[in-house]
Write a protein that holds these residues in place. Structure first.
Motif, PDB file in Angstrom:
ATOM      1  N   ALA A  39     -18.601  11.954 -56.599  1.00 23.49           N
ATOM      2  CA  ALA A  39     -18.650  10.616 -56.000  1.00 23.49           C
ATOM      3  C   ALA A  39     -18.084  10.623 -54.582  1.00 23.49           C
ATOM      4  N   LEU A  40     -17.087  11.475 -54.358  1.00 23.65           N
ATOM      5  CA  LEU A  40     -16.487  11.556 -53.020  1.00 23.65           C
ATOM      6  C   LEU A  40     -17.406  12.265 -52.038  1.00 23.65           C
ATOM      7  N   ALA A  41     -18.113  13.255 -52.547  1.00 17.99           N
ATOM      8  CA  ALA A  41     -18.944  14.074 -51.666  1.00 17.99           C
ATOM      9  C   ALA A  41     -19.986  13.232 -50.948  1.00 17.99           C
ATOM     10  N   GLU A  42     -20.446  12.193 -51.636  1.00 14.96           N
ATOM     11  CA  GLU A  42     -21.481  11.336 -51.050  1.00 14.96           C
ATOM     12  C   GLU A  42     -20.926  10.470 -49.926  1.00 14.96           C
ATOM     13  N   ASP A  45     -16.718   9.412 -45.501  1.00 16.12           N
ATOM     14  CA  ASP A  45     -15.544   8.759 -44.907  1.00 16.12           C
ATOM     15  C   ASP A  45     -14.452   8.510 -45.942  1.00 16.12           C
ATOM     16  N   PHE A  46     -14.471   9.263 -47.051  1.00 17.68           N
ATOM     17  CA  PHE A  46     -13.520   8.948 -48.124  1.00 17.68           C
ATOM     18  C   PHE A  46     -12.069   9.094 -47.680  1.00 17.68           C
ATOM     19  N   ASP A  47     -11.786  10.115 -46.890  1.00 19.12           N
ATOM     20  CA  ASP A  47     -10.412  10.294 -46.410  1.00 19.12           C
ATOM     21  C   ASP A  47      -9.971   9.115 -45.555  1.00 19.12           C
ATOM     22  N   ALA A  48     -10.893   8.680 -44.709  1.00 23.09           N
ATOM     23  CA  ALA A  48     -10.567   7.530 -43.855  1.00 23.09           C
ATOM     24  C   ALA A  48     -10.357   6.283 -44.710  1.00 23.09           C
ATOM     25  N   LEU A  49     -11.158   6.144 -45.769  1.00 26.27           N
ATOM     26  CA  LEU A  49     -10.991   5.000 -46.673  1.00 26.27           C
ATOM     27  C   LEU A  49      -9.630   5.051 -47.366  1.00 26.27           C
ATOM     28  N   CYS A  50      -9.219   6.257 -47.774  1.00 28.21           N
ATOM     29  CA  CYS A  50      -7.910   6.395 -48.442  1.00 28.21           C
ATOM     30  C   CYS A  50      -6.774   6.068 -47.474  1.00 28.21           C
ATOM     31  N   ASP A  51      -6.902   6.513 -46.231  1.00 20.54           N
ATOM     32  CA  ASP A  51      -5.879   6.173 -45.238  1.00 20.54           C
ATOM     33  C   ASP A  51      -5.780   4.661 -45.079  1.00 20.54           C
ATOM     34  N   ARG A  52      -6.979   4.057 -45.008  1.00 11.42           N
ATOM     35  CA  ARG A  52      -7.010   2.605 -44.841  1.00 11.42           C
ATOM     36  C   ARG A  52      -6.414   1.912 -46.074  1.00 11.42           C
ATOM     37  N   ALA A  53      -6.779   2.432 -47.266  1.00 13.40           N
ATOM     38  CA  ALA A  53      -6.271   1.840 -48.512  1.00 13.40           C
ATOM     39  C   ALA A  53      -4.747   1.934 -48.566  1.00 13.40           C
ATOM     40  N   ARG A  54      -4.201   3.099 -48.187  1.00 17.65           N
ATOM     41  CA  ARG A  54      -2.745   3.266 -48.147  1.00 17.65           C
ATOM     42  C   ARG A  54      -2.118   2.239 -47.197  1.00 17.65           C
ATOM     43  N   ASP A  55      -2.717   2.093 -46.011  1.00 16.88           N
ATOM     44  CA  ASP A  55      -2.152   1.171 -45.013  1.00 16.88           C
ATOM     45  C   ASP A  55      -2.195  -0.277 -45.510  1.00 16.88           C
ATOM     46  N   GLY A 367       1.110  19.328 -57.223  1.00 17.95           N
ATOM     47  CA  GLY A 367       0.678  18.514 -56.088  1.00 17.95           C
ATOM     48  C   GLY A 367      -0.723  17.927 -56.195  1.00 17.95           C
ATOM     49  N   ARG A 368      -1.421  18.190 -57.312  1.00 19.91           N
ATOM     50  CA  ARG A 368      -2.784  17.648 -57.420  1.00 19.91           C
ATOM     51  C   ARG A 368      -2.764  16.118 -57.485  1.00 19.91           C
ATOM     52  N   CYS A 369      -1.731  15.560 -58.112  1.00 17.08           N
ATOM     53  CA  CYS A 369      -1.672  14.097 -58.236  1.00 17.08           C
ATOM     54  C   CYS A 369      -1.632  13.452 -56.851  1.00 17.08           C
ATOM     55  N   GLU A 370      -0.836  14.010 -55.986  1.00 17.80           N
ATOM     56  CA  GLU A 370      -0.750  13.442 -54.632  1.00 17.80           C
ATOM     57  C   GLU A 370      -2.066  13.664 -53.880  1.00 17.80           C
ATOM     58  N   ALA A 371      -2.665  14.830 -54.103  1.00 14.99           N
ATOM     59  CA  ALA A 371      -3.906  15.153 -53.379  1.00 14.99           C
ATOM     60  C   ALA A 371      -5.043  14.212 -53.762  1.00 14.99           C
ATOM     61  N   VAL A 372      -5.078  13.738 -55.002  1.00  5.45           N
ATOM     62  CA  VAL A 372      -6.196  12.898 -55.434  1.00  5.45           C
ATOM     63  C   VAL A 372      -5.875  11.406 -55.389  1.00  5.45           C
ATOM     64  N   CYS A 373      -4.639  11.055 -55.079  1.00  5.92           N
ATOM     65  CA  CYS A 373      -4.264   9.634 -55.097  1.00  5.92           C
ATOM     66  C   CYS A 373      -4.964   8.888 -53.960  1.00  5.92           C
ATOM     67  N   PRO A 374      -5.741   7.844 -54.280  1.00  7.74           N
ATOM     68  CA  PRO A 374      -6.493   7.162 -53.224  1.00  7.74           C
ATOM     69  C   PRO A 374      -5.632   6.304 -52.306  1.00  7.74           C
TER      70      PRO A 374
ATOM     71  N   PRO B  29      -5.500  -3.900 -38.816  1.00 11.19           N
ATOM     72  CA  PRO B  29      -6.585  -3.397 -37.976  1.00 11.19           C
ATOM     73  C   PRO B  29      -7.853  -4.221 -38.202  1.00 11.19           C
ATOM     74  N   PRO B  30      -8.856  -4.098 -37.331  1.00  8.05           N
ATOM     75  CA  PRO B  30     -10.110  -4.813 -37.576  1.00  8.05           C
ATOM     76  C   PRO B  30     -10.756  -4.337 -38.875  1.00  8.05           C
ATOM     77  N   ALA B  31     -11.705  -5.123 -39.381  1.00  8.81           N
ATOM     78  CA  ALA B  31     -12.363  -4.793 -40.653  1.00  8.81           C
ATOM     79  C   ALA B  31     -12.932  -3.379 -40.620  1.00  8.81           C
ATOM     80  N   TYR B  32     -12.945  -2.761 -41.790  1.00  5.54           N
ATOM     81  CA  TYR B  32     -13.433  -1.381 -41.884  1.00  5.54           C
ATOM     82  C   TYR B  32     -14.915  -1.326 -41.496  1.00  5.54           C
ATOM     83  N   ARG B  33     -15.252  -0.306 -40.732  1.00 10.39           N
ATOM     84  CA  ARG B  33     -16.665  -0.128 -40.343  1.00 10.39           C
ATOM     85  C   ARG B  33     -17.194   1.123 -41.024  1.00 10.39           C
ATOM     86  N   THR B  34     -18.192   0.931 -41.860  1.00  4.25           N
ATOM     87  CA  THR B  34     -18.817   2.065 -42.536  1.00  4.25           C
ATOM     88  C   THR B  34     -19.582   2.895 -41.506  1.00  4.25           C
TER      89      THR B  34
END
Lengths: 475, 213
Positions: A39-42, A45-55, A367-374, B29-34
């Motif tokens: 699901a992540l491979a598709e 931007d998953f890493d960027a989404l996780c960063d955003r989710a954390r923030d 450390g896998r738990c931290e690596a996969v935590c969204p 930050p501004p809304a996420y942009r896909t």
């Protein structure tokens, strides 16, 4: 929160011997990481989404009071009532009172970890209400009188044969028929559940998120049971933790993207429902009464502490599915409704460290738990902090403290350290025998080491220490 | 002061105490942009809904929906009776084209009915149907039916969640719909083993009719 975490060692030993549980856990270990990765491979931007989710989660926790107040105002404006509960007991009392005021007898519930945490069902049953869980897994364990063994798949430990047996024990056997396969069992559960849905006086759900912008309680399921629970009875009660607040719909969108992918390897769960309040004038259906119970139960005490990061958790279960300890012993061994790495951090916070001291120690720190935590929770660091507290709280010197003290002393005396590991490397090499893949293995270790080699072989070290090798290459 | 009010004060105070002395919170930050490469349209919507076991077809105009419903019901061997939700803007004369299909205005019975509804929007990135509660459709009907046929206009299929938020904020500035249900394919459960079994509580079949015009 009641736990049996003190019995962790006995419970985990028992779990290792249960063949059917081990078969289910093999499935988790083999399937869940694979479907998550797909699901992540598709999603490039998953890493960027996780960063955003954390923030998003971090920013919310730092202004939690204002987002909760904004959410409350929105719910009230839509005709709903918001209740605040400092403890689990208070939350149970509030829910029972709402049910009494509604003249209710029969209650239905969709799956909610907070209600497991505060043991809402037991409290409501003590007060004379009939409570039926509507998530199929929760329903199965409710009939069996068990606790969830996984935060998303509560009946993971129950085999199909056991489900059939449970239905036969509790349902009308004549009507149910033989129940020889999953399709028949599902039809049976669906038919039984329809009656429960249509007859219920009150529906109780959890909430994955509370949106401050609109006042929505967001509820995610795959079965659709929460939607029926929230739609059919005349009263709908949402029971959830205060940390579930999020500022805006935009934030919910980001969190939903990482939630289902991390949890079940899907883009989105089948049903995502935003509830904004009670039935409105002119609407043909929907609950006339709408209540939200915000539960603290130890959460606000975690804010501002070294465990605050844990409140970012969105209960996706990726850390459980990827944990070598959880996938070896399952959830019941943890003795808490929260299991795996997230449970090993949360349970000491909610139930107290003395009751749950074993749990933070049940980690290899791989450390896998931290690596996969969204939401990028540093789970190993949090576990380490509990370990430190637990070790420091021990009143007397024991084997573990002695061992760690010795290790510390060695690390402070380089010559002694060097000598000790050189001896150890050579002794271990001598104990080893050639094995698969050209690797040498140790089959049996003496003394404390036997605890390892009783269950598995130990890969033999090369016979030289890293320092020796370093010196050799430099010279 | 009620116990809930006292708890409210103590919880909010505890939160504020914990925050005291902490750094200022940075602005959101501004809304996420896909990323553009991930943005999809109707094709992505159908493919993703299909991967979650929904079926879909295209029709030219709104008036083509009843014959499409008839074809689907016949093809699936379902009872020749459908409950049509009032949010589908089609008068009785148009439904006459779907004879011998029996059309009712509801309600959805205990189980086994086929429900035909309209749809506020679709979201391509998840293959999700976005349904809003309204005076015309009892909300539970979407979950009590055994088969759900949803008609959605192609122009209402949005690429991302962010596009949906923008549209919702435009349509409902302050009074949000009582409920919004996102539906991705049929109801399912993994509690009886893998692969998931369809039709756990809600519909076991979801069919999407996309109206191109």
């Amino acid at each position: 929160m009641e736990t049996t975490s003190r019995q962790f060692r006995q419970l985990s030993r028992h779990a290792l011997e249960q063949a059917t549980l081990q078969h289910s856990l093999d499935g988790v270990r083999e399937i869940m990481p694979r479907i998550r990765a797909a699901a992540l491979a598709e999603r490039g931007d998953f890493d960027a989404l996780c960063d955003r989710a954390r923030d998003i989660r971090e920013r919310t926790l730092r202004q939690l009071d204002s987002y909760l107040e904004a959410f409350e105002r929105r719910v009230q404006a839509a005709g709903g009532t918001v209740h605040w509960a400092a403890t689990g007991e208070e939350a149970c009392r509030i829910v029972a009172q709402i049910c009494r005021d509604a003249g209710a007898e029969r209650l239905i519930k969709s799956k909610s970890m907070v209600t497991e945490e505060i043991e809402l069902n037991a409290a409501l049953e003590r007060d004379g209400f009939t409570v039926t869980e509507t998530d199929l897994g929760e329903y199965i364990i409710q009939l069996r009188g068990e606790k969830p063994s996984h935060i998303l798949a509560p009946s993971l430990h129950v085999t199909l044969d056991e489900v059939a047996e449970t239905f036969h024990q509790h349902h009308d056997i004549e009507r149910s028929g033989p129940l020889t396969n999953a399709t028949e069992m599902l039809a049976e559960a669906r038919s039984i559940m329809r009656d429960k849905f249509l007859q219920a006086d009150v529906g109780i759900t959890g909430a994955n998120f509370l949106v401050a912008e609109t006042g929505a309680a967001v509820i995610v399921t795959n079965e659709g049971n929460a939607d029926l629970t929230a739609s059919l009875p005349d009263t709908h009660i949402v029971v959830t933790g205060i940390e579930k607040a999020v500022p805006t719909l935009d934030d919910v969108g980001v969190l939903l993207r990482v939630l289902a992918r991390s949890a079940i390897g899907e883009r989105l769960s089948n049903y995502t429902t935003f509830v904004h309040g009670p039935r409105r004038d002119g609407e043909a259906s929907g609950p006339a009464n709408y209540h939200v119970v915000l539960v603290d139960n130890g959460r606000s005490e975690m804010l501002g502490t070294e465990f605050q990061d844990m409140l970012r958790c969105i209960r996706c279960s990726a850390c459980l599915n990827h944990c070598p300890v959880y996938t070896a012993i399952g959830g019941h061994a943890y003795g808490s409704v929260y299991s795996g790495p997230m449970g090993a951090v949360l349970t000491p916070a909610f139930a107290g460290l003395p009751a749950a001291a074993h749990l933070p120690n049940a980690s290899t720190f791989c450390g896998r738990c931290e690596a996969v935590c969204p939401v990028r929770i540093p789970l190993p660091s949090l576990l380490r902090r509990w370990r430190q507290r637990e070790l420091n709280a021990r009143p007397v010197m024991d084997g573990q403290r002695f061992g760690l003290g010795l290790w510390r002393w060695l690390n402070h005396w380089p010559p002694a350290y060097s000598l000790a590991i050189r001896c150890a490397a050579r002794v271990l090499r001598r104990l080893s025998v050639p094995g698969r893949g050209g690797q040498r293995w140790i089959r049996r270790l003496p003394l404390l080491g036997a605890a390892w080699t009783d269950c598995r072989d130990l890969p033999a070290p090369p016979g030289r220490t890293f320092q020796d090798e370093w010196r050799r290459r430099r010279s | 002061m009620s116990s809930s009010a006292a708890a409210r004060d103590s919880i909010l105070q505890a939160i504020r105490r914990a925050r005291a002395g902490a750094d200022a919170v940075p602005d959101a930050p501004p809304a996420y942009r896909t990323p553009a490469a991930l943005l999809g349209g109707i094709e992505q919507f159908c493919a993703y809904a299909g991967e979650e076991a929904a079926t879909s077809e295209h029709v030219g105009r709104m008036e083509d929906v009843p014959p499409a419903v008839l074809r689907y019901v016949t093809g699936q061997g379902l009872a020749m009776r459908v409950v049509v939700a009032a949010d589908l803007d089609l008068d009785a004369a148009v439904w006459a084209a779907a004879q011998p299909l029996q059309i009712t205005g509801g309600p959805v019975e205990r189980d086994g009915d086929t429900l035909v509804t309209g749809c506020y929007a679709g979201v391509a990135e998840a293959g999700a149907l976005i349904m809003l509660s309204s005076s015309g459709v009892p909300n539970e009907a979407k979950f009590l039916a055994a088969t759900h046929i949803a008609a959605v206009r192609a122009v209402d299929i949005l690429p991302t969640f962010e596009a949906l938020w923008t549209r919702l904020r435009g349509d409902f500035t302050d009074r949000w719909p009582r409920t919004m249900n996102w539906i991705v394919g049929p109801s399912r459960t993994a509690d009886l083993g893998v692969p998931s079994k369809l039709g756990a509580h809600g519909p076991a079949r979801v069919h999407i009719i996309i109206i191109d015009a």
